[in-house]
Design a protein around this motif. Structure first.
Motif, PDB file in Angstrom:
ATOM      1  N   UNK A   8       2.145 -21.105  -0.710  1.00  0.00           N
ATOM      2  CA  UNK A   8       0.844 -21.672  -0.365  1.00  0.00           C
ATOM      3  C   UNK A   8      -0.258 -20.626  -0.579  1.00  0.00           C
ATOM      4  N   UNK A   9      -1.293 -20.995  -1.335  1.00  0.00           N
ATOM      5  CA  UNK A   9      -2.395 -20.063  -1.589  1.00  0.00           C
ATOM      6  C   UNK A   9      -3.697 -20.530  -0.935  1.00  0.00           C
ATOM      7  N   UNK A  10      -3.582 -21.432   0.015  1.00  0.00           N
ATOM      8  CA  UNK A  10      -4.759 -21.880   0.764  1.00  0.00           C
ATOM      9  C   UNK A  10      -4.778 -21.252   2.148  1.00  0.00           C
ATOM     10  N   UNK A  11      -3.682 -21.371   2.882  1.00  0.00           N
ATOM     11  CA  UNK A  11      -3.642 -20.776   4.226  1.00  0.00           C
ATOM     12  C   UNK A  11      -2.238 -20.308   4.608  1.00  0.00           C
ATOM     13  N   UNK A  12      -1.403 -19.998   3.607  1.00  0.00           N
ATOM     14  CA  UNK A  12      -0.050 -19.555   3.875  1.00  0.00           C
ATOM     15  C   UNK A  12       0.042 -18.060   4.114  1.00  0.00           C
ATOM     16  N   UNK A  13       1.249 -17.545   4.367  1.00  0.00           N
ATOM     17  CA  UNK A  13       1.448 -16.107   4.642  1.00  0.00           C
ATOM     18  C   UNK A  13       0.940 -15.199   3.521  1.00  0.00           C
ATOM     19  N   UNK A  14       1.103 -15.621   2.252  1.00  0.00           N
ATOM     20  CA  UNK A  14       0.633 -14.798   1.134  1.00  0.00           C
ATOM     21  C   UNK A  14      -0.855 -14.513   1.253  1.00  0.00           C
ATOM     22  N   UNK A  15      -1.610 -15.514   1.659  1.00  0.00           N
ATOM     23  CA  UNK A  15      -3.060 -15.367   1.785  1.00  0.00           C
ATOM     24  C   UNK A  15      -3.394 -14.316   2.835  1.00  0.00           C
ATOM     25  N   UNK A  16      -2.745 -14.413   3.984  1.00  0.00           N
ATOM     26  CA  UNK A  16      -3.058 -13.492   5.075  1.00  0.00           C
ATOM     27  C   UNK A  16      -2.576 -12.077   4.773  1.00  0.00           C
ATOM     28  N   UNK A  17      -1.487 -11.933   4.040  1.00  0.00           N
ATOM     29  CA  UNK A  17      -1.033 -10.601   3.617  1.00  0.00           C
ATOM     30  C   UNK A  17      -2.067  -9.957   2.699  1.00  0.00           C
ATOM     31  N   UNK A  18      -2.592 -10.729   1.753  1.00  0.00           N
ATOM     32  CA  UNK A  18      -3.611 -10.193   0.850  1.00  0.00           C
ATOM     33  C   UNK A  18      -4.892  -9.844   1.606  1.00  0.00           C
ATOM     34  N   UNK A  19      -5.273 -10.680   2.543  1.00  0.00           N
ATOM     35  CA  UNK A  19      -6.451 -10.373   3.359  1.00  0.00           C
ATOM     36  C   UNK A  19      -6.260  -9.028   4.080  1.00  0.00           C
ATOM     37  N   UNK A  20      -5.085  -8.859   4.702  1.00  0.00           N
ATOM     38  CA  UNK A  20      -4.816  -7.633   5.442  1.00  0.00           C
ATOM     39  C   UNK A  20      -4.789  -6.416   4.548  1.00  0.00           C
ATOM     40  N   UNK A  21      -4.149  -6.526   3.387  1.00  0.00           N
ATOM     41  CA  UNK A  21      -4.083  -5.404   2.458  1.00  0.00           C
ATOM     42  C   UNK A  21      -5.464  -5.035   1.935  1.00  0.00           C
ATOM     43  N   UNK A  22      -6.270  -6.044   1.657  1.00  0.00           N
ATOM     44  CA  UNK A  22      -7.621  -5.769   1.144  1.00  0.00           C
ATOM     45  C   UNK A  22      -8.477  -5.065   2.189  1.00  0.00           C
ATOM     46  N   UNK A  23      -8.403  -5.528   3.428  1.00  0.00           N
ATOM     47  CA  UNK A  23      -9.178  -4.890   4.490  1.00  0.00           C
ATOM     48  C   UNK A  23      -8.716  -3.450   4.705  1.00  0.00           C
ATOM     49  N   UNK A  24      -7.400  -3.267   4.715  1.00  0.00           N
ATOM     50  CA  UNK A  24      -6.870  -1.911   4.899  1.00  0.00           C
ATOM     51  C   UNK A  24      -7.274  -1.015   3.728  1.00  0.00           C
ATOM     52  N   UNK A  25      -7.201  -1.536   2.513  1.00  0.00           N
ATOM     53  CA  UNK A  25      -7.586  -0.764   1.343  1.00  0.00           C
ATOM     54  C   UNK A  25      -9.053  -0.398   1.352  1.00  0.00           C
ATOM     55  N   UNK A  26      -9.899  -1.353   1.755  1.00  0.00           N
ATOM     56  CA  UNK A  26     -11.340  -1.092   1.811  1.00  0.00           C
ATOM     57  C   UNK A  26     -11.649   0.013   2.812  1.00  0.00           C
ATOM     58  N   UNK A  27     -11.019  -0.054   3.987  1.00  0.00           N
ATOM     59  CA  UNK A  27     -11.243   0.982   5.000  1.00  0.00           C
ATOM     60  C   UNK A  27     -10.711   2.334   4.526  1.00  0.00           C
ATOM     61  N   UNK A  28      -9.554   2.326   3.856  1.00  0.00           N
ATOM     62  CA  UNK A  28      -8.971   3.573   3.354  1.00  0.00           C
ATOM     63  C   UNK A  28      -9.901   4.237   2.349  1.00  0.00           C
ATOM     64  N   UNK A  29     -10.469   3.440   1.452  1.00  0.00           N
ATOM     65  CA  UNK A  29     -11.349   4.014   0.439  1.00  0.00           C
ATOM     66  C   UNK A  29     -12.669   4.501   1.026  1.00  0.00           C
ATOM     67  N   UNK A  30     -13.168   3.784   2.004  1.00  0.00           N
ATOM     68  CA  UNK A  30     -14.508   4.085   2.523  1.00  0.00           C
ATOM     69  C   UNK A  30     -14.490   5.269   3.495  1.00  0.00           C
ATOM     70  N   UNK A  31     -13.512   5.280   4.383  1.00  0.00           N
ATOM     71  CA  UNK A  31     -13.501   6.283   5.457  1.00  0.00           C
ATOM     72  C   UNK A  31     -12.801   7.548   4.977  1.00  0.00           C
ATOM     73  N   UNK A  32     -13.543   8.628   4.932  1.00  0.00           N
ATOM     74  CA  UNK A  32     -13.011   9.916   4.499  1.00  0.00           C
ATOM     75  C   UNK A  32     -13.622  11.034   5.339  1.00  0.00           C
ATOM     76  N   UNK A  33     -12.913  12.149   5.357  1.00  0.00           N
ATOM     77  CA  UNK A  33     -13.499  13.360   5.944  1.00  0.00           C
ATOM     78  C   UNK A  33     -14.359  13.999   4.865  1.00  0.00           C
ATOM     79  N   UNK A  34     -15.529  13.489   4.750  1.00  0.00           N
ATOM     80  CA  UNK A  34     -16.394  13.932   3.650  1.00  0.00           C
ATOM     81  C   UNK A  34     -17.818  14.097   4.146  1.00  0.00           C
ATOM     82  N   UNK A  35     -18.615  14.689   3.293  1.00  0.00           N
ATOM     83  CA  UNK A  35     -20.012  14.890   3.633  1.00  0.00           C
ATOM     84  C   UNK A  35     -20.790  13.586   3.543  1.00  0.00           C
ATOM     85  N   UNK A  36     -22.054  13.678   3.993  1.00  0.00           N
ATOM     86  CA  UNK A  36     -22.926  12.507   3.982  1.00  0.00           C
ATOM     87  C   UNK A  36     -23.092  11.946   2.577  1.00  0.00           C
TER      88      UNK A  36
END
Length: 434
Positions: A8-36
């Motif tokens: 199911x690509x409307x509201x099945x487990x695959x959809x929610x796994x991709x949502x979770x991976x995308x959110x985790x990936x976005x946070x991983x890329x954005x948040x760093x021990x870096x300068x301003x």
């Protein structure tokens, strides 16, 4: 592999796994021990990605009009988020980071792209499985329930007056592809149609079923010949009418979902011959249906709706009823200029000749019923519905129109339109009281 394509690509487990991976990936890329400087650059990358999304949508949907109408409102946030996230990943790859972080950024691009595709697909809601997104047919085959060897004449009384459902009649019908070895042959046309699907209502699934009305259905482009949509609508109406509903056959008028042959015999195949000389004779031989034109309906959604009006106008001796759900004004009207060039070599008169309004000119249809629907949030196809309804009424057809409140050119208008038009069609088919 069936389990994969059935995901199911409307509201099945695959959809929610991709949502979770995308959110985790976005946070991983954005948040760093870096300068301003990194955070300012990251925010700019996100904004640039979003602006590129807006520009792309404007170019493809508004300026070039490649899809015959605006993008659905519900799809736009997914495109914005996808472009923005991919821009952040590209910035990460170009930044002074470890190779591990670069590799993960590439992986994130793939995940963001897949999530965006799932999100846009969900906004339209028509492709519900992973297989259908890639136009890979799936689902359990439905055995053909053939008519009795001795044909019976059409009844003189409406079915709703004479039909008494047996106690063991199932509550719902069944739908799915025809068996692999029993697909409709293309002997006359040679058209490479994809496998057809069929819907049998509850009344057809009993020991001695009555002959039932028939609906020939075509879906949109790109799209697949899936019977679940009309089957679901008819199951709901049949539940209120002692299990009575038409037998519906959903056929392929495209061959290739990326192309639109305009339902004619032309450069992309002999579709019209396939429908009229392959499909219709097969129906008469293999399905237990009534044979009077009053009981036969040609129906379609989107581009299929334009084809339904074409066949209904051109072959009134076969089809006594027309149902167009969010249908095109005429075949290929969404990209008319491109079709004029590629399908007719720039010959406007040849293109005009296949338009339903041209076919209906000078003809009278006193015993054809036409049913149209469109969503109120779908201005292009709402206007097409109104023009087509005016044309069929002027040609003498009994014409009715229905507006799906809030419906855009997605699943809501399809399901809402099917429900409204088919309910209105029932009395004409003798399946319910007038």
């Amino acid at each position: 592999m069936d389990w994969l394509w059935d995901l199911n690509v409307i509201d099945g487990p695959l959809v929610w796994v991709l949502y979770g991976l995308s959110l985790a990936g976005l946070l991983y890329l954005f948040i760093r021990r870096a300068r301003l400087l990194w955070y300012l650059s990251a925010i700019i990358a996100l904004l640039v990605g979003a602006l590129l999304a807006v520009a792309t949508v404007w170019l493809l949907f508004d300026l070039l009009d490649l899809f015959g109408g605006p993008l659905l409102v519900g799809a736009m946030p997914w495109i914005l988020a996808t472009f923005a996230a991919i821009a952040l990943a590209i910035l990460t790859i170009c930044w002074r980071v470890t190779w591990k972080r670069r590799v993960l950024a590439v992986v994130c691009i793939l995940v963001f792209g897949a999530t965006g595709a799932i999100g846009v697909n969900g906004a339209y809601g028509l492709q519900t499985t992973l297989g259908s997104m890639f136009h890979i047919p799936s689902g359990k085959a439905v055995d053909i329930l053939r008519p009795p060897t001795t044909p019976t004449p059409d009844p003189t009384q409406p079915l709703y007056e004479t039909w008494k459902p047996p106690a063991d009649m199932p509550k719902v019908g069944t739908s799915g592809p025809l068996p692999a070895g029993e697909q409709i042959p293309n002997t006359k046309s040679g058209f490479a149609a994809r496998p057809a699907q069929i819907y049998y209502p509850p009344a057809a699934l009993v020991k001695n079923p009555p002959a039932l009305p028939f609906v020939l259905m075509m879906m949109g482009q790109p799209g697949d010949p899936e019977a679940k949509w009309i089957g679901g609508a008819l199951d709901a109406i049949a539940a209120e009418n002692n299990g009575l509903a038409p037998i519906a056959l959903v056929v392929d008028q495209l061959g290739d979902p990326s192309k639109d042959p305009l339902c004619i015999d032309g450069k992309l195949g002999n579709v019209e011959t396939y429908i009229t000389q392959d499909v219709i004779p097969w129906v008469n031989t293999n399905l237990h249906v009534l044979h009077g034109r009053d009981f036969w309906t040609v129906a379609g959604y989107s581009s299929g709706g334009g084809c339904a009006l074409y066949y209904g106008a051109k072959y009134p001796d076969t089809f006594g009823n027309i149902v167009s759900i969010s249908g095109e004004e005429y075949q290929g009207s969404d990209v008319a200029d491109a079709n004029l060039k590629t399908m007719f070599g720039g010959d406007q008169a040849a293109y005009d000749a296949i338009k339903p309004t041209t076919i209906m000119t000078g003809r009278n249809y006193p015993d054809t019923d036409a049913f149209f629907s469109a969503g109120t949030a779908d201005p292009v196809y709402l206007a097409a519905m109104q023009r087509n309804a005016a044309a069929t009424a002027a040609a003498g057809m009994v014409t009715r129109t229905f507006e799906v409140q809030g419906g855009d050119h997605g699943v809501g208008s399809l399901t809402g339109g099917l429900d409204q038009t088919l309910r209105a069609l029932y009395p004409r088919l003798g399946l319910s009281k007038p």
